[in-house]
Design a protein around this motif. Structure first.
Motif, PDB file in Angstrom:
ATOM      1  N   LYS A 146      29.294 -23.814  29.414  1.00  0.00           N
ATOM      2  CA  LYS A 146      29.287 -24.581  28.172  1.00  0.00           C
ATOM      3  C   LYS A 146      30.545 -24.372  27.349  1.00  0.00           C
ATOM      4  O   LYS A 146      30.875 -25.192  26.511  1.00  0.00           O
ATOM      5  CB  LYS A 146      28.054 -24.222  27.351  1.00  0.00           C
ATOM      6  N   THR A 147      31.241 -23.299  27.600  1.00  0.00           N
ATOM      7  CA  THR A 147      32.478 -23.050  26.872  1.00  0.00           C
ATOM      8  C   THR A 147      33.642 -23.857  27.425  1.00  0.00           C
ATOM      9  O   THR A 147      34.704 -23.907  26.829  1.00  0.00           O
ATOM     10  CB  THR A 147      32.837 -21.552  26.949  1.00  0.00           C
ATOM     11  N   ASN A 148      33.420 -24.494  28.575  1.00  0.00           N
ATOM     12  CA  ASN A 148      34.487 -25.253  29.199  1.00  0.00           C
ATOM     13  C   ASN A 148      34.698 -26.574  28.471  1.00  0.00           C
ATOM     14  O   ASN A 148      33.737 -27.237  28.059  1.00  0.00           O
ATOM     15  CB  ASN A 148      34.137 -25.504  30.673  1.00  0.00           C
ATOM     16  N   SER A 149      35.962 -26.983  28.358  1.00  0.00           N
ATOM     17  CA  SER A 149      36.291 -28.196  27.610  1.00  0.00           C
ATOM     18  C   SER A 149      35.775 -29.459  28.275  1.00  0.00           C
ATOM     19  O   SER A 149      35.630 -30.494  27.610  1.00  0.00           O
ATOM     20  CB  SER A 149      37.817 -28.294  27.428  1.00  0.00           C
ATOM     21  N   ILE A 150      35.508 -29.418  29.579  1.00  0.00           N
ATOM     22  CA  ILE A 150      35.026 -30.618  30.263  1.00  0.00           C
ATOM     23  C   ILE A 150      33.509 -30.606  30.423  1.00  0.00           C
ATOM     24  O   ILE A 150      32.941 -31.433  31.141  1.00  0.00           O
ATOM     25  CB  ILE A 150      35.697 -30.791  31.642  1.00  0.00           C
ATOM     26  N   TYR A 151      32.840 -29.687  29.738  1.00  0.00           N
ATOM     27  CA  TYR A 151      31.388 -29.596  29.861  1.00  0.00           C
ATOM     28  C   TYR A 151      30.716 -30.903  29.438  1.00  0.00           C
ATOM     29  O   TYR A 151      29.756 -31.354  30.076  1.00  0.00           O
ATOM     30  CB  TYR A 151      30.846 -28.441  29.007  1.00  0.00           C
ATOM     31  N   ALA A 396      44.773 -16.791  32.019  1.00  0.00           N
ATOM     32  CA  ALA A 396      43.698 -17.791  32.158  1.00  0.00           C
ATOM     33  C   ALA A 396      42.766 -17.424  33.313  1.00  0.00           C
ATOM     34  O   ALA A 396      41.545 -17.622  33.219  1.00  0.00           O
ATOM     35  CB  ALA A 396      44.295 -19.180  32.388  1.00  0.00           C
ATOM     36  N   ILE A 397      43.324 -16.879  34.388  1.00  0.00           N
ATOM     37  CA  ILE A 397      42.505 -16.430  35.525  1.00  0.00           C
ATOM     38  C   ILE A 397      41.564 -15.310  35.077  1.00  0.00           C
ATOM     39  O   ILE A 397      40.370 -15.299  35.389  1.00  0.00           O
ATOM     40  CB  ILE A 397      43.395 -15.932  36.677  1.00  0.00           C
ATOM     41  N   VAL A 398      42.112 -14.342  34.344  1.00  0.00           N
ATOM     42  CA  VAL A 398      41.317 -13.204  33.884  1.00  0.00           C
ATOM     43  C   VAL A 398      40.200 -13.681  32.960  1.00  0.00           C
ATOM     44  O   VAL A 398      39.038 -13.244  33.074  1.00  0.00           O
ATOM     45  CB  VAL A 398      42.213 -12.167  33.178  1.00  0.00           C
ATOM     46  N   ASP A 399      40.522 -14.591  32.034  1.00  0.00           N
ATOM     47  CA  ASP A 399      39.507 -15.113  31.112  1.00  0.00           C
ATOM     48  C   ASP A 399      38.401 -15.842  31.875  1.00  0.00           C
ATOM     49  O   ASP A 399      37.210 -15.691  31.563  1.00  0.00           O
ATOM     50  CB  ASP A 399      40.153 -16.066  30.101  1.00  0.00           C
ATOM     51  N   LYS A 403      34.190 -15.111  32.351  1.00  0.00           N
ATOM     52  CA  LYS A 403      33.150 -16.099  32.067  1.00  0.00           C
ATOM     53  C   LYS A 403      32.243 -16.327  33.274  1.00  0.00           C
ATOM     54  O   LYS A 403      31.018 -16.351  33.151  1.00  0.00           O
ATOM     55  CB  LYS A 403      33.784 -17.433  31.656  1.00  0.00           C
ATOM     56  N   TYR A 404      32.847 -16.502  34.446  1.00  0.00           N
ATOM     57  CA  TYR A 404      32.083 -16.920  35.614  1.00  0.00           C
ATOM     58  C   TYR A 404      31.497 -15.753  36.411  1.00  0.00           C
ATOM     59  O   TYR A 404      30.495 -15.917  37.104  1.00  0.00           O
ATOM     60  CB  TYR A 404      32.952 -17.776  36.534  1.00  0.00           C
ATOM     61  N   LEU A 405      32.140 -14.589  36.334  1.00  0.00           N
ATOM     62  CA  LEU A 405      31.645 -13.425  37.080  1.00  0.00           C
ATOM     63  C   LEU A 405      31.102 -12.402  36.082  1.00  0.00           C
ATOM     64  O   LEU A 405      29.961 -12.465  35.696  1.00  0.00           O
ATOM     65  CB  LEU A 405      32.760 -12.862  37.958  1.00  0.00           C
ATOM     66  N   GLU A 406      31.961 -11.479  35.641  1.00  0.00           N
ATOM     67  CA  GLU A 406      31.568 -10.541  34.588  1.00  0.00           C
ATOM     68  C   GLU A 406      32.818  -9.859  34.045  1.00  0.00           C
ATOM     69  O   GLU A 406      33.850  -9.795  34.730  1.00  0.00           O
ATOM     70  CB  GLU A 406      30.571  -9.507  35.123  1.00  0.00           C
ATOM     71  N   PRO A 407      32.745  -9.341  32.829  1.00  0.00           N
ATOM     72  CA  PRO A 407      33.922  -8.698  32.222  1.00  0.00           C
ATOM     73  C   PRO A 407      34.295  -7.401  32.944  1.00  0.00           C
ATOM     74  O   PRO A 407      33.473  -6.778  33.619  1.00  0.00           O
ATOM     75  CB  PRO A 407      33.464  -8.409  30.790  1.00  0.00           C
TER      76      PRO A 407
END
Length: 437
Positions: A146-151, A396-399, A403-407
């Motif tokens: 949901k945080t994605n701009s194309i959601y 951007a990869i790290v961010d 989001k998709y895996l875990e911090p």
């Protein structure tokens, strides 16, 4: 599906379905005569209208077998240097990118007629299996956070296509329990999605004595698995867990459905839209039944030269006497490893498509990449690129990983001239080196 909305978007699905139906009714001789004409036409069209492709042909073409075979890297160069004006996208083109599952990301586009025919083919293929495009779909495929701009765009697509889209980035019992509640509350007709996540969901149903799923979701008719190979032993597990037939789909972002199993589980090739060849290492056709490199020509894409394009898979074909007159006999396709994380969470390898696209589809300097999981919390990116990757792309990869895996995961990046043979091939872009997990 409402043809009015398709027309608003620039697609005449009704006309496209009529065209495919016409081809379906031709005799075997008439069909191949027509397809050879269309094959030769798309070649002549690009030679006459595509300067890049014309300059690529350095020798006179005397016969089809002398037409050069194009690699993804060739078409990456075309994409980079022939990007169409953005104002044409809505009116003239469908614009997309390859999934990156091969490790070779690529931007491409199609003229609207071409993409309309692709959708018409999907409609016809699904109808033969017993479902229509208006049927409610449970989609284990490419959920956008949901945080994605194309959601919002993805949300509209789900409404338009009557889909319920599951979050496939977490393979966990709690997530699967939420899936079951969705099946209980909705009249879902079919399941579509990644083999890996549907297989894991099926194992959960069996292990918790919840199979077959059709007992709690009695409108369910079938399941279609895609993107990763579904071997027979896996199909048996999924079918037992769901209680409905399971069919394999083989396709690509560039060409849509290449082949799909019919009710007899024969792989029918989309010969009404595509010209498919199986070639050896010298670009010579192999005998029917023998494995070779799958090479595809899109008969209707006048915007992008997918002509004798090596898709990156290995397979074999067999000729049959009924439409579509050509079946896929074998396929050595793509099967991603599972990602294991420090928290105990699991995620399908295709998750890295959604992570890597944060940079790889926004710049054209990346030609090839592989991701290797070296430890539970450590991932290494091998990247073939024309120049150094800017730091903001790395961030951007790290961010996206957070989001998709875990911090807290560690990502290392290495730009190389060539990917080691150990990590070559389209079958996988993600490799796990973990043992005993």
């Amino acid at each position: 599906m409402n043809n009015f909305f398709w027309k608003v978007l620039g697609y005449d699905i009704y006309k496209s379905r009529n065209h495919l139906d016409h081809l379906n009714k031709l005799s075997k001789v008439e069909f191949w005569t027509q397809q050879k004409k269309d094959r030769d036409y798309i070649l002549r069209y690009h030679l006459a209208n595509n300067l890049w492709y014309k300059n690529l042909i350095t020798e006179k073409i005397s016969e089809w077998d002398s037409v050069p075979v194009l690699s993804k890297r060739d078409l990456q160069n075309f994409s980079l240097n022939n990007y169409p004006p953005k104002q044409f996208f809505f009116n003239k083109y469908y614009y997309a990118n390859t999934s990156g599952s091969s490790g070779h990301p690529m931007l491409f586009w199609k003229n609207k007629e071409c993409h309309s025919l692709a959708w018409a083919k999907i409609y016809n293929s699904y109808k033969q299996l017993g479902i229509c495009m208006n049927d409610k779909e449970a989609r284990f495929f490419g959920h956008v956070k949901k945080t994605n701009s194309i959601y919002f765009i993805e949300y509209l697509k789900r409404l338009f296509f009557n889909r319920i889209q599951f979050d496939v980035f977490e393979i966990s019992n709690s997530n699967f329990k939420r899936f079951i509640e969705v099946f209980k509350k909705n009249k879902i007709k079919y399941i579509y999605g990644y083999t890996n996540i549907i297989l894991e969901f099926s194992k959960f149903l069996i292990e918790h004595n919840l199979a077959p799923l059709i007992d709690i979701s009695n409108h369910l008719k079938l399941c279609i698995v895609t993107a990763e190979m579904c071997y027979e032993k896996d199909r048996i597990v999924i079918q037992e867990a769901l209680g409905v037939p399971v069919f394999n789909e083989y396709g690509s972002s560039e060409t849509s459905i290449i082949a799909i199993q019919n009710k007899q589980f024969d792989w029918e090739i989309s010969t009404d839209r595509l010209w498919l060849e199986v070639l050896d290492e010298n670009n010579k056709p192999v005998l029917d039944g023998c494995e070779g490199r799958i090479v595809i020509t899109d008969l209707y894409n006048r915007a992008f030269p997918f002509i004798r394009y090596e898709i990156g898979d290995i397979g074999s074909i067999e000729r049959v006497d009924t439409f579509p007159f050509l079946n896929l006999k074998s396929l050595s396709g793509r099967k991603s490893d599972t990602i294991y994380l420090p928290s105990g969470k699991k995620s399908p390898g295709l998750t890295f498509y959604y992570i890597s696209r944060s940079i790889f589809f926004k710049n054209n300097i990346v030609k090839e990449f592989r991701i290797i999981q070296q430890e539970l919390n450590k991932f290494k990116f091998l990247i073939v690129a024309e120049k150094k990757i800017d730091r903001h792309y790395i961030d951007a990869i790290v961010d996206a990983g957070n989001k998709y895996l875990e911090p807290g995961l560690v990502f290392e990046f290495e730009v190389v001239n060539k990917i080691h043979d150990k990590y070559k091939g389209k079958i996988q872009h993600f490799f796990s080196e973990l043992e005993g997990v």
